[in-house]
Design a protein around this motif. Structure first.
Motif, PDB file in Angstrom:
ATOM      1  N   TYR A  39       0.813  -1.220   0.000  1.00 22.69           N
ATOM      2  CA  TYR A  39       0.000   0.000   0.000  1.00 22.69           C
ATOM      3  C   TYR A  39       0.846   1.269   0.000  1.00 22.69           C
ATOM      4  O   TYR A  39       0.363   2.334  -0.356  1.00 22.69           O
ATOM      5  CB  TYR A  39      -0.947   0.018   1.214  1.00 22.69           C
ATOM      6  N   GLN A  40       2.063   1.178   0.435  1.00 22.30           N
ATOM      7  CA  GLN A  40       3.004   2.304   0.471  1.00 22.30           C
ATOM      8  C   GLN A  40       2.427   3.523   1.193  1.00 22.30           C
ATOM      9  O   GLN A  40       2.553   4.658   0.746  1.00 22.30           O
ATOM     10  CB  GLN A  40       3.447   2.677  -0.946  1.00 22.30           C
ATOM     11  N   PHE A  41       1.825   3.273   2.353  1.00 22.55           N
ATOM     12  CA  PHE A  41       1.299   4.376   3.156  1.00 22.55           C
ATOM     13  C   PHE A  41       2.459   5.178   3.727  1.00 22.55           C
ATOM     14  O   PHE A  41       3.356   4.628   4.345  1.00 22.55           O
ATOM     15  CB  PHE A  41       0.445   3.858   4.320  1.00 22.55           C
ATOM     16  N   GLU A  42       2.424   6.465   3.535  1.00 18.31           N
ATOM     17  CA  GLU A  42       3.418   7.363   4.120  1.00 18.31           C
ATOM     18  C   GLU A  42       2.799   8.279   5.158  1.00 18.31           C
ATOM     19  O   GLU A  42       3.501   8.830   5.994  1.00 18.31           O
ATOM     20  CB  GLU A  42       4.080   8.200   3.025  1.00 18.31           C
ATOM     21  N   HIS A  43       1.476   8.447   5.086  1.00 17.58           N
ATOM     22  CA  HIS A  43       0.756   9.370   5.960  1.00 17.58           C
ATOM     23  C   HIS A  43      -0.477   8.639   6.495  1.00 17.58           C
ATOM     24  O   HIS A  43      -1.304   8.183   5.704  1.00 17.58           O
ATOM     25  CB  HIS A  43       0.309  10.623   5.198  1.00 17.58           C
ATOM     26  N   TYR A  44      -0.603   8.579   7.817  1.00 16.19           N
ATOM     27  CA  TYR A  44      -1.754   7.907   8.415  1.00 16.19           C
ATOM     28  C   TYR A  44      -1.838   8.249   9.901  1.00 16.19           C
ATOM     29  O   TYR A  44      -0.907   8.798  10.486  1.00 16.19           O
ATOM     30  CB  TYR A  44      -1.665   6.388   8.232  1.00 16.19           C
ATOM     31  N   THR A  45      -2.984   7.923  10.485  1.00 21.03           N
ATOM     32  CA  THR A  45      -3.114   7.941  11.934  1.00 21.03           C
ATOM     33  C   THR A  45      -3.494   6.541  12.378  1.00 21.03           C
ATOM     34  O   THR A  45      -4.139   5.785  11.630  1.00 21.03           O
ATOM     35  CB  THR A  45      -4.185   8.942  12.438  1.00 21.03           C
ATOM     36  N   VAL A  46      -3.080   6.200  13.589  1.00 18.85           N
ATOM     37  CA  VAL A  46      -3.413   4.907  14.159  1.00 18.85           C
ATOM     38  C   VAL A  46      -3.487   5.069  15.676  1.00 18.85           C
ATOM     39  O   VAL A  46      -2.693   5.790  16.271  1.00 18.85           O
ATOM     40  CB  VAL A  46      -2.397   3.810  13.742  1.00 18.85           C
ATOM     41  N   GLN A  47      -4.467   4.422  16.258  1.00 15.90           N
ATOM     42  CA  GLN A  47      -4.601   4.446  17.707  1.00 15.90           C
ATOM     43  C   GLN A  47      -3.834   3.265  18.283  1.00 15.90           C
ATOM     44  O   GLN A  47      -3.926   2.149  17.773  1.00 15.90           O
ATOM     45  CB  GLN A  47      -6.066   4.362  18.117  1.00 15.90           C
ATOM     46  N   GLU A  48      -3.058   3.516  19.339  1.00 20.59           N
ATOM     47  CA  GLU A  48      -2.308   2.467  20.013  1.00 20.59           C
ATOM     48  C   GLU A  48      -2.766   2.421  21.469  1.00 20.59           C
ATOM     49  O   GLU A  48      -2.849   3.452  22.134  1.00 20.59           O
ATOM     50  CB  GLU A  48      -0.805   2.740  19.947  1.00 20.59           C
ATOM     51  N   CYS A  52      -2.258  -3.763  29.940  1.00 20.58           N
ATOM     52  CA  CYS A  52      -1.313  -4.367  30.863  1.00 20.58           C
ATOM     53  C   CYS A  52      -1.619  -3.915  32.282  1.00 20.58           C
ATOM     54  O   CYS A  52      -2.447  -3.031  32.493  1.00 20.58           O
ATOM     55  CB  CYS A  52       0.125  -3.998  30.508  1.00 20.58           C
ATOM     56  N   PHE A  53      -0.944  -4.517  33.240  1.00 22.50           N
ATOM     57  CA  PHE A  53      -1.016  -4.081  34.631  1.00 22.50           C
ATOM     58  C   PHE A  53       0.172  -3.160  34.866  1.00 22.50           C
ATOM     59  O   PHE A  53       1.104  -3.479  35.584  1.00 22.50           O
ATOM     60  CB  PHE A  53      -0.992  -5.288  35.568  1.00 22.50           C
ATOM     61  N   CYS A  54       0.158  -2.006  34.200  1.00 22.10           N
ATOM     62  CA  CYS A  54       1.264  -1.066  34.293  1.00 22.10           C
ATOM     63  C   CYS A  54       0.701   0.336  34.467  1.00 22.10           C
ATOM     64  O   CYS A  54      -0.476   0.579  34.251  1.00 22.10           O
ATOM     65  CB  CYS A  54       2.170  -1.156  33.069  1.00 22.10           C
ATOM     66  N   SER A  55       1.549   1.245  34.844  1.00 22.30           N
ATOM     67  CA  SER A  55       1.100   2.613  35.084  1.00 22.30           C
ATOM     68  C   SER A  55       1.452   3.490  33.888  1.00 22.30           C
ATOM     69  O   SER A  55       2.210   3.102  33.006  1.00 22.30           O
ATOM     70  CB  SER A  55       1.767   3.156  36.346  1.00 22.30           C
ATOM     71  N   GLY A  56       0.893   4.666  33.895  1.00 20.90           N
ATOM     72  CA  GLY A  56       1.174   5.615  32.828  1.00 20.90           C
ATOM     73  C   GLY A  56       0.056   5.659  31.810  1.00 20.90           C
ATOM     74  O   GLY A  56      -0.928   4.925  31.896  1.00 20.90           O
ATOM     75  N   LEU A  57       0.216   6.538  30.866  1.00 27.96           N
ATOM     76  CA  LEU A  57      -0.749   6.681  29.788  1.00 27.96           C
ATOM     77  C   LEU A  57      -0.750   5.405  28.952  1.00 27.96           C
ATOM     78  O   LEU A  57       0.312   4.903  28.571  1.00 27.96           O
ATOM     79  CB  LEU A  57      -0.370   7.885  28.917  1.00 27.96           C
ATOM     80  N   LEU A  58      -1.915   4.870  28.692  1.00 20.14           N
ATOM     81  CA  LEU A  58      -2.009   3.585  28.000  1.00 20.14           C
ATOM     82  C   LEU A  58      -2.737   3.679  26.655  1.00 20.14           C
ATOM     83  O   LEU A  58      -2.973   2.663  26.023  1.00 20.14           O
ATOM     84  CB  LEU A  58      -2.717   2.566  28.895  1.00 20.14           C
ATOM     85  N   GLU A  59      -3.066   4.884  26.211  1.00 21.26           N
ATOM     86  CA  GLU A  59      -3.810   5.028  24.955  1.00 21.26           C
ATOM     87  C   GLU A  59      -3.497   6.367  24.309  1.00 21.26           C
ATOM     88  O   GLU A  59      -3.483   7.402  24.973  1.00 21.26           O
ATOM     89  CB  GLU A  59      -5.306   4.950  25.265  1.00 21.26           C
ATOM     90  N   TRP A  60      -3.235   6.336  23.002  1.00 25.96           N
ATOM     91  CA  TRP A  60      -2.977   7.559  22.249  1.00 25.96           C
ATOM     92  C   TRP A  60      -3.207   7.292  20.765  1.00 25.96           C
ATOM     93  O   TRP A  60      -3.302   6.147  20.331  1.00 25.96           O
ATOM     94  CB  TRP A  60      -1.550   8.065  22.458  1.00 25.96           C
ATOM     95  N   THR A  61      -3.285   8.374  20.016  1.00 20.82           N
ATOM     96  CA  THR A  61      -3.364   8.289  18.559  1.00 20.82           C
ATOM     97  C   THR A  61      -2.108   8.937  17.998  1.00 20.82           C
ATOM     98  O   THR A  61      -1.738  10.037  18.400  1.00 20.82           O
ATOM     99  CB  THR A  61      -4.620   9.002  18.027  1.00 20.82           C
ATOM    100  N   TYR A  73      -1.614  12.265  19.951  1.00 22.08           N
ATOM    101  CA  TYR A  73      -2.787  12.871  20.581  1.00 22.08           C
ATOM    102  C   TYR A  73      -3.242  11.977  21.722  1.00 22.08           C
ATOM    103  O   TYR A  73      -3.360  10.758  21.551  1.00 22.08           O
ATOM    104  CB  TYR A  73      -3.932  13.011  19.570  1.00 22.08           C
ATOM    105  N   PHE A  74      -3.513  12.587  22.887  1.00 22.39           N
ATOM    106  CA  PHE A  74      -3.978  11.837  24.043  1.00 22.39           C
ATOM    107  C   PHE A  74      -4.637  12.782  25.031  1.00 22.39           C
ATOM    108  O   PHE A  74      -4.524  13.998  24.901  1.00 22.39           O
ATOM    109  CB  PHE A  74      -2.822  11.083  24.711  1.00 22.39           C
ATOM    110  N   GLU A  91       7.539   6.596  22.960  1.00 21.17           N
ATOM    111  CA  GLU A  91       7.028   5.240  23.157  1.00 21.17           C
ATOM    112  C   GLU A  91       6.101   4.778  22.037  1.00 21.17           C
ATOM    113  O   GLU A  91       6.017   3.593  21.733  1.00 21.17           O
ATOM    114  CB  GLU A  91       6.281   5.151  24.492  1.00 21.17           C
ATOM    115  N   ALA A  92       5.401   5.709  21.415  1.00 19.20           N
ATOM    116  CA  ALA A  92       4.457   5.366  20.348  1.00 19.20           C
ATOM    117  C   ALA A  92       5.193   4.685  19.197  1.00 19.20           C
ATOM    118  O   ALA A  92       6.329   5.025  18.876  1.00 19.20           O
ATOM    119  CB  ALA A  92       3.751   6.628  19.860  1.00 19.20           C
ATOM    120  N   LYS A  93       4.520   3.705  18.584  1.00 16.47           N
ATOM    121  CA  LYS A  93       5.115   2.962  17.478  1.00 16.47           C
ATOM    122  C   LYS A  93       4.372   3.251  16.174  1.00 16.47           C
ATOM    123  O   LYS A  93       3.156   3.170  16.126  1.00 16.47           O
ATOM    124  CB  LYS A  93       5.050   1.457  17.747  1.00 16.47           C
TER     125      LYS A  93
END
Length: 152
Positions: A39-48, A52-61, A73-74, A91-93
């Motif tokens: 698909y050769q995507f160069e531009h996109y958004t994805v929610q991650e 887990c049983f961990c602390s900190g922010l666990l959701e972002w786009t 974005y969070f 941290e975002a992938k």
């Protein structure tokens, strides 16, 4: 002569079966990555999301521009003790990062490592890791959703 033919056919069958087994181990990852790359995507958004049983922010786009992390974005109120925007961005992938993570992860030293790929685009929808079977609450799952291709 008949025994020789039978032995030859048996040996070739075993060889092909073992080759097929090796291909099956790699085929989901390789097929998904090839589909994603086609698909050769160069531009996109994805929610991650991190499950887990961990602390900190666990959701972002994450917004990706020219295959690079652009913006994350969070909800600011969910930042955890000293966590910063830059820490979340680091941290975002990207999808490419997720494929690299899967490829390089030491799967031999965990109880289980399972990946589910998006049928349409091939990106990893879920990467589930259980580090120790007998230990509770050590599992982590990376979930990728709401993928949106963007035009520049």
């Amino acid at each position: 002569m008949r025994n020789l033919n039978f032995t030859l056919v048996l040996a070739l069958s075993i060889l092909f079966i073992s080759c097929d087994a090796d291909n099956e181990l790699k085929s989901d990852f390789e097929m998904a990555k090839e589909k994603w790359q086609s698909y050769q995507f160069e531009h996109y958004t994805v929610q991650e999301n991190l499950s887990c049983f961990c602390s900190g922010l666990l959701e972002w786009t994450l917004k990706v521009t020219n295959n690079k992390k652009d913006t994350v974005y969070f909800e600011n109120s969910k930042l955890y003790k000293g966590q910063t925007y830059q820490m979340v961005l680091t941290e975002a992938k990207t999808i490419e990062d997720a494929f690299e993570f899967i490829e390089n992860f030491d799967k031999d030293n965990v109880a289980s490592f399972n990946v589910i790929y998006d049928e349409k685009y091939g990106y990893p929808k879920s990467i589930a890791i259980d580090y120790q079977k007998e230990l509770a609450d050590d599992e982590i799952t990376y979930i990728y959703s709401n993928f949106i291709p963007l035009s520049k």
